[in-house]
Scaffold this motif. Structure first.
Motif, PDB file in Angstrom:
ATOM      1  N   MET A   5       0.833  -1.209   0.000  1.00  0.00           N
ATOM      2  CA  MET A   5       0.000   0.000   0.000  1.00  0.00           C
ATOM      3  C   MET A   5       0.865   1.256   0.000  1.00  0.00           C
ATOM      4  SD  MET A   5      -3.103  -0.816  -0.267  1.00  0.00           S
ATOM      5  CE  MET A   5      -4.052   0.559   0.278  1.00  0.00           C
ATOM      6  N   TYR A   6       1.939   1.251   0.770  1.00  0.00           N
ATOM      7  CA  TYR A   6       2.862   2.398   0.754  1.00  0.00           C
ATOM      8  C   TYR A   6       3.469   2.583  -0.638  1.00  0.00           C
ATOM      9  CZ  TYR A   6       2.841   2.657   5.867  1.00  0.00           C
ATOM     10  OH  TYR A   6       2.478   2.801   7.178  1.00  0.00           O
ATOM     11  N   LEU A   7       3.895   1.492  -1.240  1.00  0.00           N
ATOM     12  CA  LEU A   7       4.500   1.548  -2.570  1.00  0.00           C
ATOM     13  C   LEU A   7       3.494   2.026  -3.612  1.00  0.00           C
ATOM     14  CD1 LEU A   7       7.237   0.876  -3.836  1.00  0.00           C
ATOM     15  CD2 LEU A   7       6.328  -1.382  -4.363  1.00  0.00           C
ATOM     16  N   MET A   8       2.263   1.558  -3.502  1.00  0.00           N
ATOM     17  CA  MET A   8       1.236   1.961  -4.446  1.00  0.00           C
ATOM     18  C   MET A   8       0.914   3.448  -4.304  1.00  0.00           C
ATOM     19  SD  MET A   8      -2.443   0.172  -5.274  1.00  0.00           S
ATOM     20  CE  MET A   8      -2.912   0.113  -3.572  1.00  0.00           C
ATOM     21  N   SER A   9       0.871   3.946  -3.076  1.00  0.00           N
ATOM     22  CA  SER A   9       0.577   5.368  -2.883  1.00  0.00           C
ATOM     23  C   SER A   9       1.719   6.242  -3.402  1.00  0.00           C
ATOM     24  CB  SER A   9       0.292   5.666  -1.413  1.00  0.00           C
ATOM     25  OG  SER A   9       1.439   5.468  -0.627  1.00  0.00           O
ATOM     26  N   ILE A  10       2.954   5.800  -3.247  1.00  0.00           N
ATOM     27  CA  ILE A  10       4.089   6.549  -3.793  1.00  0.00           C
ATOM     28  C   ILE A  10       4.015   6.573  -5.315  1.00  0.00           C
ATOM     29  CG2 ILE A  10       6.597   6.481  -4.110  1.00  0.00           C
ATOM     30  CD1 ILE A  10       6.750   5.428  -1.193  1.00  0.00           C
ATOM     31  N   GLY A  11       3.690   5.442  -5.926  1.00  0.00           N
ATOM     32  CA  GLY A  11       3.556   5.381  -7.377  1.00  0.00           C
ATOM     33  C   GLY A  11       2.455   6.284  -7.897  1.00  0.00           C
ATOM     34  N   MET A  12       1.322   6.315  -7.209  1.00  0.00           N
ATOM     35  CA  MET A  12       0.217   7.176  -7.634  1.00  0.00           C
ATOM     36  C   MET A  12       0.581   8.643  -7.464  1.00  0.00           C
ATOM     37  SD  MET A  12      -3.150   4.931  -6.500  1.00  0.00           S
ATOM     38  CE  MET A  12      -3.421   5.919  -5.098  1.00  0.00           C
ATOM     39  N   LEU A  13       1.312   8.978  -6.417  1.00  0.00           N
ATOM     40  CA  LEU A  13       1.741  10.362  -6.218  1.00  0.00           C
ATOM     41  C   LEU A  13       2.704  10.798  -7.317  1.00  0.00           C
ATOM     42  CD1 LEU A  13       1.811  12.906  -4.435  1.00  0.00           C
ATOM     43  CD2 LEU A  13       3.756  11.873  -3.252  1.00  0.00           C
ATOM     44  N   VAL A  14       3.665   9.944  -7.658  1.00  0.00           N
ATOM     45  CA  VAL A  14       4.620  10.264  -8.725  1.00  0.00           C
ATOM     46  C   VAL A  14       3.881  10.474 -10.042  1.00  0.00           C
ATOM     47  CG1 VAL A  14       6.484   9.310 -10.133  1.00  0.00           C
ATOM     48  CG2 VAL A  14       6.607   9.174  -7.648  1.00  0.00           C
ATOM     49  N   GLU A  15       2.930   9.595 -10.343  1.00  0.00           N
ATOM     50  CA  GLU A  15       2.173   9.714 -11.586  1.00  0.00           C
ATOM     51  C   GLU A  15       1.338  10.992 -11.615  1.00  0.00           C
ATOM     52  OE1 GLU A  15      -0.316   6.684 -14.428  1.00  0.00           O
ATOM     53  OE2 GLU A  15      -0.264   6.318 -12.282  1.00  0.00           O
ATOM     54  N   SER A  16       0.747  11.358 -10.492  1.00  0.00           N
ATOM     55  CA  SER A  16      -0.058  12.575 -10.431  1.00  0.00           C
ATOM     56  C   SER A  16       0.791  13.830 -10.584  1.00  0.00           C
ATOM     57  CB  SER A  16      -0.806  12.644  -9.100  1.00  0.00           C
ATOM     58  OG  SER A  16      -1.718  11.604  -8.999  1.00  0.00           O
ATOM     59  N   VAL A  17       1.948  13.864  -9.942  1.00  0.00           N
ATOM     60  CA  VAL A  17       2.838  15.023 -10.057  1.00  0.00           C
ATOM     61  C   VAL A  17       3.356  15.138 -11.482  1.00  0.00           C
ATOM     62  CG1 VAL A  17       5.065  15.966  -9.303  1.00  0.00           C
ATOM     63  CG2 VAL A  17       3.449  15.082  -7.624  1.00  0.00           C
ATOM     64  N   TYR A  18       3.659  14.002 -12.109  1.00  0.00           N
ATOM     65  CA  TYR A  18       4.118  14.030 -13.498  1.00  0.00           C
ATOM     66  C   TYR A  18       3.024  14.594 -14.416  1.00  0.00           C
ATOM     67  CZ  TYR A  18       5.436  12.558 -18.143  1.00  0.00           C
ATOM     68  OH  TYR A  18       5.727  12.542 -19.476  1.00  0.00           O
ATOM     69  N   CYS A  19       1.795  14.143 -14.226  1.00  0.00           N
ATOM     70  CA  CYS A  19       0.677  14.643 -15.044  1.00  0.00           C
ATOM     71  C   CYS A  19       0.440  16.135 -14.800  1.00  0.00           C
ATOM     72  CB  CYS A  19      -0.592  13.848 -14.753  1.00  0.00           C
ATOM     73  SG  CYS A  19      -0.554  12.183 -15.411  1.00  0.00           S
ATOM     74  N   LEU A  20       0.667  16.581 -13.593  1.00  0.00           N
ATOM     75  CA  LEU A  20       0.463  17.986 -13.263  1.00  0.00           C
ATOM     76  C   LEU A  20       1.441  18.878 -14.011  1.00  0.00           C
ATOM     77  CD1 LEU A  20      -1.063  19.958 -11.363  1.00  0.00           C
ATOM     78  CD2 LEU A  20       0.790  19.619  -9.736  1.00  0.00           C
ATOM     79  N   PHE A  21       2.686  18.452 -14.142  1.00  0.00           N
ATOM     80  CA  PHE A  21       3.711  19.269 -14.774  1.00  0.00           C
ATOM     81  C   PHE A  21       3.991  18.909 -16.241  1.00  0.00           C
ATOM     82  CE2 PHE A  21       4.819  19.708 -10.241  1.00  0.00           C
ATOM     83  CZ  PHE A  21       4.669  21.080 -10.150  1.00  0.00           C
ATOM     84  N   SER A  22       3.334  17.868 -16.734  1.00  0.00           N
ATOM     85  CA  SER A  22       3.548  17.451 -18.124  1.00  0.00           C
ATOM     86  C   SER A  22       2.877  18.432 -19.075  1.00  0.00           C
ATOM     87  CB  SER A  22       2.972  16.053 -18.314  1.00  0.00           C
ATOM     88  OG  SER A  22       3.099  15.665 -19.649  1.00  0.00           O
ATOM     89  N   LYS A  23       3.476  18.622 -20.233  1.00  0.00           N
ATOM     90  CA  LYS A  23       2.928  19.552 -21.214  1.00  0.00           C
ATOM     91  C   LYS A  23       2.243  18.828 -22.358  1.00  0.00           C
ATOM     92  CE  LYS A  23       5.901  23.228 -20.040  1.00  0.00           C
ATOM     93  NZ  LYS A  23       7.111  23.861 -20.031  1.00  0.00           N
ATOM     94  N   ASP A  24       1.883  17.570 -22.169  1.00  0.00           N
ATOM     95  CA  ASP A  24       1.215  16.796 -23.227  1.00  0.00           C
ATOM     96  C   ASP A  24      -0.237  17.186 -23.360  1.00  0.00           C
ATOM     97  OD1 ASP A  24       3.537  15.467 -23.748  1.00  0.00           O
ATOM     98  OD2 ASP A  24       3.084  13.789 -22.419  1.00  0.00           O
TER      99      ASP A  24
END
Length: 50
Positions: A31-50
């Motif tokens: 669960m800790y690993l999954m939450s870290i992965g979801m946070l990384v993906e969300s931050v990437y989507c927030l700053f991505s210019k796609d």
């Protein structure tokens, strides 16, 4: 574009490792690993210019 593929490959490996942890009765660590992965993906989507 290359960073995008690298990030998605890393996240795919993270989900495989999460599944491995769940199969070995390490639910809380998974669960800790999954939450870290979801946070990384969300931050990437927030700053991505796609």
């Amino acid at each position: 574009m290359k960073f995008n593929k690298i990030l998605h490959a890393i996240l795919a490996l993270l989900w495989v490792y999460t599944l491995y942890l769940l199969m070995n009765n390490q639910g809380m660590t998974a669960m800790y690993l999954m939450s870290i992965g979801m946070l990384v993906e969300s931050v990437y989507c927030l700053f991505s210019k796609d």
